[in-house]
Design a protein around this motif. Structure first.
Motif, PDB file in Angstrom:
ATOM      1  N   LYS A 134       5.658  10.204  -4.041  1.00 54.65           N
ATOM      2  CA  LYS A 134       4.729   9.299  -3.354  1.00 54.65           C
ATOM      3  C   LYS A 134       3.286   9.566  -3.789  1.00 54.65           C
ATOM      4  O   LYS A 134       2.516   8.628  -4.022  1.00 54.65           O
ATOM      5  N   GLU A 135       2.939  10.855  -3.904  1.00 50.13           N
ATOM      6  CA  GLU A 135       1.592  11.186  -4.358  1.00 50.13           C
ATOM      7  C   GLU A 135       1.395  10.761  -5.811  1.00 50.13           C
ATOM      8  O   GLU A 135       0.285  10.367  -6.208  1.00 50.13           O
ATOM      9  N   ALA A 136       2.465  10.825  -6.600  1.00 54.78           N
ATOM     10  CA  ALA A 136       2.386  10.369  -7.997  1.00 54.78           C
ATOM     11  C   ALA A 136       1.999   8.891  -8.051  1.00 54.78           C
ATOM     12  O   ALA A 136       1.194   8.482  -8.901  1.00 54.78           O
ATOM     13  N   LEU A 137       2.535   8.089  -7.136  1.00 48.79           N
ATOM     14  CA  LEU A 137       2.185   6.668  -7.088  1.00 48.79           C
ATOM     15  C   LEU A 137       0.703   6.499  -6.747  1.00 48.79           C
ATOM     16  O   LEU A 137       0.039   5.606  -7.286  1.00 48.79           O
ATOM     17  N   ASN A 138       0.189   7.366  -5.857  1.00 45.81           N
ATOM     18  CA  ASN A 138      -1.238   7.305  -5.513  1.00 45.81           C
ATOM     19  C   ASN A 138      -2.107   7.651  -6.721  1.00 45.81           C
ATOM     20  O   ASN A 138      -3.140   7.021  -6.954  1.00 45.81           O
ATOM     21  N   ILE A 139      -1.675   8.660  -7.482  1.00 43.46           N
ATOM     22  CA  ILE A 139      -2.426   9.061  -8.676  1.00 43.46           C
ATOM     23  C   ILE A 139      -2.410   7.948  -9.715  1.00 43.46           C
ATOM     24  O   ILE A 139      -3.443   7.636 -10.340  1.00 43.46           O
ATOM     25  N   ILE A 140      -1.256   7.319  -9.893  1.00 44.57           N
ATOM     26  CA  ILE A 140      -1.136   6.208 -10.848  1.00 44.57           C
ATOM     27  C   ILE A 140      -2.029   5.044 -10.421  1.00 44.57           C
ATOM     28  O   ILE A 140      -2.724   4.433 -11.245  1.00 44.57           O
ATOM     29  N   SER A 141      -2.029   4.746  -9.133  1.00 43.93           N
ATOM     30  CA  SER A 141      -2.855   3.650  -8.620  1.00 43.93           C
ATOM     31  C   SER A 141      -4.332   3.942  -8.819  1.00 43.93           C
ATOM     32  O   SER A 141      -5.104   3.074  -9.251  1.00 43.93           O
ATOM     33  N   ARG A 142      -4.730   5.188  -8.521  1.00 50.03           N
ATOM     34  CA  ARG A 142      -6.143   5.568  -8.631  1.00 50.03           C
ATOM     35  C   ARG A 142      -6.625   5.580 -10.070  1.00 50.03           C
ATOM     36  O   ARG A 142      -7.726   5.117 -10.376  1.00 50.03           O
ATOM     37  N   ARG A 143      -5.795   6.123 -10.965  1.00 49.51           N
ATOM     38  CA  ARG A 143      -6.239   6.311 -12.346  1.00 49.51           C
ATOM     39  C   ARG A 143      -5.998   5.081 -13.224  1.00 49.51           C
ATOM     40  O   ARG A 143      -6.791   4.799 -14.136  1.00 49.51           O
ATOM     41  N   LEU A 144      -4.909   4.366 -12.964  1.00 50.81           N
ATOM     42  CA  LEU A 144      -4.530   3.263 -13.849  1.00 50.81           C
ATOM     43  C   LEU A 144      -4.655   1.891 -13.198  1.00 50.81           C
ATOM     44  O   LEU A 144      -4.505   0.868 -13.867  1.00 50.81           O
ATOM     45  N   GLY A 145      -4.911   1.877 -11.891  1.00 49.21           N
ATOM     46  CA  GLY A 145      -5.087   0.601 -11.208  1.00 49.21           C
ATOM     47  C   GLY A 145      -3.819  -0.213 -11.071  1.00 49.21           C
ATOM     48  O   GLY A 145      -3.868  -1.442 -10.966  1.00 49.21           O
ATOM     49  N   VAL A 146      -2.677   0.468 -11.067  1.00 47.36           N
ATOM     50  CA  VAL A 146      -1.375  -0.218 -10.950  1.00 47.36           C
ATOM     51  C   VAL A 146      -0.626   0.339  -9.747  1.00 47.36           C
ATOM     52  O   VAL A 146      -0.483   1.552  -9.612  1.00 47.36           O
ATOM     53  N   SER A 147      -0.171  -0.572  -8.879  1.00 47.26           N
ATOM     54  CA  SER A 147       0.602  -0.156  -7.705  1.00 47.26           C
ATOM     55  C   SER A 147       2.093  -0.308  -8.009  1.00 47.26           C
ATOM     56  O   SER A 147       2.566  -1.413  -8.294  1.00 47.26           O
ATOM     57  N   LEU A 148       2.814   0.808  -7.951  1.00 46.35           N
ATOM     58  CA  LEU A 148       4.255   0.786  -8.191  1.00 46.35           C
ATOM     59  C   LEU A 148       4.989   0.881  -6.859  1.00 46.35           C
ATOM     60  O   LEU A 148       4.493   1.475  -5.901  1.00 46.35           O
TER      61      LEU A 148
END
Length: 278
Positions: A134-148
């Motif tokens: 779940k935190e990985a999704l937050n990191i991806i959203s923050r850094r890459l601007g993509v919500s998975l």
């Protein structure tokens, strides 16, 4: 540390002070560099230690084709996982996870959604790893601007489950998760009850099942120590032992593996504990 080969502007092959082959990553690290040049240590973001030529080749191919920001994002996720889980991870996680995240982002871009059929099981059996996902999704959203979607947190969690266990492929890790869930279903059906998932006995049983399943898939067996004790259990915990027999038959049918008497003893005792504390 000197340049041995420039892979691209952000990746260099070198050797560390112990003469181990390493891949050194950093933004602009390889720009205008040639073999023999000193590596600018202030630009180093990550050093990958290569265990063998196969891993070296796979890692180079991945790091060459995948955008730097995705690699940096994956490295941050793995660093977070190491700190959170507090355990050593198999180095292959750098290959498998960066590849998975890249593929997940491509699927998202193309509007292709894949449902994680084991999401419920992953949440229940590998809760800590799922929270890391779940935190990985937050990191991806923050850094890459993509919500998975949450399904991806489950997939990422399995990568970390796999990285915590030696000699297991991702396919075996998935099968292991299915095995644990099936054993729990056998117990619930046999006793016609719901298990207290918040009890200490349940948590201990899940831990036992994880190591039990790992032994099944790696071919490691617990040697029989006390063959007479199993006869005592048959009488004292008759219903629990009958349930263990069902688990044994399931393991034999699905995985062609025979359980030792000691495995039968441990399973029977654990089943007794989780079914008598309801």
């Amino acid at each position: 540390m000197k340049v041995v080969k420039v892979i691209n502007n952000n990746l260099i092959k070198s050797f560390d002070d112990k003469n181990n082959e390493v891949l050194v990553m950093g933004c602009g690290l390889g720009f205008k560099k040639v073999p023999g040049d000193e590596i600018n240590e202030s630009l180093i973001e990550k050093i990958y230690t290569v265990n063998d030529k196969t891993n070296s080749s796979q890692l180079i191919q991945l790091l060459e084709k995948i955008p730097l920001e995705q690699i940096q994002t994956t490295n941050e996720i793995i660093s977070f996982a190491k700190a959170s889980l507090g355990k050593k991870l198999n180095q292959n996680i750098y290959i498998t996870l960066v590849d998975h995240i890249n593929f997940a982002l491509e699927r998202r871009k193309n509007g292709v959604a894949i449902r994680n059929a084991l999401l419920w099981e992953i949440k229940k059996l590998y809760n800590h790893e799922f929270l890391v996902g779940k935190e990985a999704l937050n990191i991806i959203s923050r850094r890459l601007g993509v919500s998975l979607p949450e399904d991806e947190a489950g997939f990422i969690a399995l990568h970390f489950v796999n990285a915590l266990m030696d000699d297991l492929s991702m396919e075996k890790t998935t099968d292991m998760t299915k095995m644990i869930q099936r054993i729990l279903s056998i117990i619930k059906y046999h006793f016609k009850l719901e298990l207290d998932e918040y009890s200490i006995h349940y948590e201990r049983f899940i831990t036992h099942l994880k190591f039990f399943a790992q032994r099944i898939f790696t071919g490691v067996k617990i040697e029989d120590q006390d063959s007479q004790f199993i006869e005592v259990l048959k009488l004292k915990y008759k219903k629990e032992y009958e349930c263990t027999l069902k688990v044994r038959d399931y393991i034999k049918q699905e995985f062609n593996c025979d359980l030792t008497e000691d495995e039968m003893i441990y399973l029977t005792i654990h089943i007794n504990r989780i079914t008598t504390t309801i």
